[in-house]
Design a protein around this motif. Structure first.
Motif, PDB file in Angstrom:
ATOM      1  N   SER A 171       0.788  -1.230   0.000  1.00 32.90           N
ATOM      2  CA  SER A 171       0.000   0.000   0.000  1.00 32.90           C
ATOM      3  C   SER A 171       0.820   1.280   0.000  1.00 32.90           C
ATOM      4  O   SER A 171       0.797   2.034   0.963  1.00 32.90           O
ATOM      5  N   PHE A 172       1.504   1.555  -1.103  1.00 35.58           N
ATOM      6  CA  PHE A 172       2.102   2.884  -1.259  1.00 35.58           C
ATOM      7  C   PHE A 172       0.976   3.915  -1.341  1.00 35.58           C
ATOM      8  O   PHE A 172       0.971   4.893  -0.619  1.00 35.58           O
ATOM      9  N   ALA A 173       0.049   3.687  -2.295  1.00 30.24           N
ATOM     10  CA  ALA A 173      -1.166   4.505  -2.451  1.00 30.24           C
ATOM     11  C   ALA A 173      -0.879   5.997  -2.614  1.00 30.24           C
ATOM     12  O   ALA A 173      -1.730   6.829  -2.312  1.00 30.24           O
ATOM     13  N   ASN A 174       0.333   6.348  -3.093  1.00 33.90           N
ATOM     14  CA  ASN A 174       0.748   7.754  -3.088  1.00 33.90           C
ATOM     15  C   ASN A 174       1.888   7.946  -4.089  1.00 33.90           C
ATOM     16  O   ASN A 174       3.008   7.490  -3.830  1.00 33.90           O
ATOM     17  N   PRO A 175       1.652   8.620  -5.208  1.00 32.87           N
ATOM     18  CA  PRO A 175       2.724   8.810  -6.189  1.00 32.87           C
ATOM     19  C   PRO A 175       3.945   9.551  -5.652  1.00 32.87           C
ATOM     20  O   PRO A 175       5.081   9.215  -6.007  1.00 32.87           O
ATOM     21  N   ALA A 176       3.745  10.557  -4.809  1.00 31.92           N
ATOM     22  CA  ALA A 176       4.889  11.304  -4.268  1.00 31.92           C
ATOM     23  C   ALA A 176       5.736  10.422  -3.367  1.00 31.92           C
ATOM     24  O   ALA A 176       6.973  10.469  -3.404  1.00 31.92           O
ATOM     25  N   VAL A 177       5.096   9.604  -2.551  1.00 31.28           N
ATOM     26  CA  VAL A 177       5.818   8.686  -1.677  1.00 31.28           C
ATOM     27  C   VAL A 177       6.525   7.624  -2.510  1.00 31.28           C
ATOM     28  O   VAL A 177       7.662   7.233  -2.211  1.00 31.28           O
ATOM     29  N   ALA A 178       5.876   7.152  -3.568  1.00 28.79           N
ATOM     30  CA  ALA A 178       6.515   6.161  -4.446  1.00 28.79           C
ATOM     31  C   ALA A 178       7.787   6.733  -5.068  1.00 28.79           C
ATOM     32  O   ALA A 178       8.835   6.063  -5.104  1.00 28.79           O
ATOM     33  N   ILE A 179       7.718   7.960  -5.560  1.00 32.16           N
ATOM     34  CA  ILE A 179       8.906   8.602  -6.138  1.00 32.16           C
ATOM     35  C   ILE A 179      10.009   8.704  -5.096  1.00 32.16           C
ATOM     36  O   ILE A 179      11.177   8.383  -5.364  1.00 32.16           O
ATOM     37  N   ALA A 180       9.654   9.144  -3.895  1.00 30.33           N
ATOM     38  CA  ALA A 180      10.653   9.290  -2.831  1.00 30.33           C
ATOM     39  C   ALA A 180      11.262   7.942  -2.448  1.00 30.33           C
ATOM     40  O   ALA A 180      12.467   7.838  -2.182  1.00 30.33           O
ATOM     41  N   ARG A 181      10.436   6.891  -2.447  1.00 28.34           N
ATOM     42  CA  ARG A 181      10.930   5.566  -2.073  1.00 28.34           C
ATOM     43  C   ARG A 181      11.782   4.920  -3.159  1.00 28.34           C
ATOM     44  O   ARG A 181      12.502   3.958  -2.891  1.00 28.34           O
ATOM     45  N   SER A 182      11.718   5.466  -4.373  1.00 27.29           N
ATOM     46  CA  SER A 182      12.600   4.951  -5.424  1.00 27.29           C
ATOM     47  C   SER A 182      14.042   5.412  -5.213  1.00 27.29           C
ATOM     48  O   SER A 182      14.956   4.926  -5.871  1.00 27.29           O
ATOM     49  N   MET A 183      14.224   6.332  -4.284  1.00 29.17           N
ATOM     50  CA  MET A 183      15.542   6.916  -4.034  1.00 29.17           C
ATOM     51  C   MET A 183      16.192   6.369  -2.777  1.00 29.17           C
ATOM     52  O   MET A 183      17.138   6.952  -2.254  1.00 29.17           O
ATOM     53  N   THR A 184      15.660   5.249  -2.266  1.00 27.37           N
ATOM     54  CA  THR A 184      16.270   4.598  -1.106  1.00 27.37           C
ATOM     55  C   THR A 184      16.429   3.110  -1.385  1.00 27.37           C
ATOM     56  O   THR A 184      15.442   2.421  -1.661  1.00 27.37           O
ATOM     57  N   ASN A 185      17.639   2.631  -1.328  1.00 30.60           N
ATOM     58  CA  ASN A 185      17.887   1.203  -1.546  1.00 30.60           C
ATOM     59  C   ASN A 185      17.867   0.476  -0.199  1.00 30.60           C
ATOM     60  O   ASN A 185      18.837  -0.151   0.216  1.00 30.60           O
ATOM     61  N   THR A 186      16.723   0.608   0.464  1.00 29.14           N
ATOM     62  CA  THR A 186      16.544   0.011   1.788  1.00 29.14           C
ATOM     63  C   THR A 186      15.227  -0.762   1.794  1.00 29.14           C
ATOM     64  O   THR A 186      14.615  -0.990   0.749  1.00 29.14           O
ATOM     65  N   PHE A 187      14.764  -1.144   2.966  1.00 35.20           N
ATOM     66  CA  PHE A 187      13.594  -2.006   3.128  1.00 35.20           C
ATOM     67  C   PHE A 187      12.373  -1.493   2.375  1.00 35.20           C
ATOM     68  O   PHE A 187      11.611  -2.279   1.798  1.00 35.20           O
ATOM     69  N   SER A 188      12.153  -0.198   2.372  1.00 31.29           N
ATOM     70  CA  SER A 188      10.922   0.362   1.799  1.00 31.29           C
ATOM     71  C   SER A 188      11.066   0.808   0.350  1.00 31.29           C
ATOM     72  O   SER A 188      10.162   1.423  -0.203  1.00 31.29           O
ATOM     73  N   GLY A 189      12.171   0.492  -0.302  1.00 31.39           N
ATOM     74  CA  GLY A 189      12.444   1.004  -1.634  1.00 31.39           C
ATOM     75  C   GLY A 189      11.615   0.377  -2.739  1.00 31.39           C
ATOM     76  O   GLY A 189      10.956  -0.658  -2.571  1.00 31.39           O
TER      77      GLY A 189
END
Length: 221
Positions: A171-189
């Motif tokens: 449940s990302f459910a959020n384009p802005a959060v998805a974009i931000a999470r593409s920039m972390t190579n961690t658990f939530s990426g």
């Protein structure tokens, strides 16, 4: 919301999205460092996310409406409660805030400020899950505003807490959060290459929710 000018509303949107993403990414890093049990790590990621949403919507909602989400902003623009110009600025503030949130989380854990994710999240099942996640979020917001406005922070926080576990996409459910999470190579990426499918599904789910809820929440025959 109308008593606050656009610059203040944009700062509220950027700040809220930044703190939301910092919580998502930071709690994921912390959970992954404390346990190798994926289910326990997901729980450690879920609870802070649901909790921070309650706080952020309660304290920033009176300023900007506490969208923190381009899909939600799109819905209020389609409802003509936000002008196209203001909606565009909201979305830009949300994306900028989300990226800042990733950088904030990385800085707290002594990681490179930005690091493209390698975590694959793709396929029809996950895209459908994101559509469902965004549909449920928008339905919760619209019905909450209609019937339990004071409870919206709790309703959204609890919905996202549940949706982390019943959707295959978490449940990302959020384009802005998805974009931000593409920039972390961690658990939530999420891999940058997987963003288009997620974002398209989220926007579709949000629009379908608006169409259904417009009919469902209208009294009379």
């Amino acid at each position: 919301m109308q008593s606050f000018d656009l610059p203040r509303r944009l700062v509220a949107e950027a700040l809220g999205t930044a703190l939301l993403v910092a919580t998502v990414v930071g709690s994921g890093i912390m959970a992954e460092s404390l346990t190798r049990d994926v289910a326990l790590a997901l729980l450690g990621n879920t609870l802070p996310t649901g909790a921070i949403l309650v706080v952020l919507i309660a304290i920033l909602g009176p300023i900007s409406g506490a969208h923190f989400n381009p899909a939600v902003t799109l819905i209020f623009a389609l409802k003509r409660e936000l002008t196209p110009r203001d909606a565009l600025f909201y979305i830009l503030a949300q994306i900028a805030g989300g990226i800042a949130g990733t950088m904030m989380a990385h800085a707290m854990f002594a990681l490179p400020l930005l690091d493209a994710s390698l975590k694959m999240r793709s396929g029809g099942a996950q895209w459908f899950a994101e559509g469902v996640a965004a549909f449920g979020l928008v339905a919760t917001i619209l019905a909450g505003i209609r019937f339990e406005r004071a409870s919206v922070p709790w309703l959204v926080g609890l919905y996202i807490t549940a949706a982390y576990w019943f959707t295959s996409s978490t449940s990302f459910a959020n384009p802005a959060v998805a974009i931000a999470r593409s920039m972390t190579n961690t658990f939530s990426g999420i891999r940058p290459a997987d963003l288009p499918g997620f974002i398209a599904a989220e926007l579709c789910g949000a629009v379908v929710a608006l169409m259904l809820m417009r009919w469902l929440l209208r009294a009379g025959g």
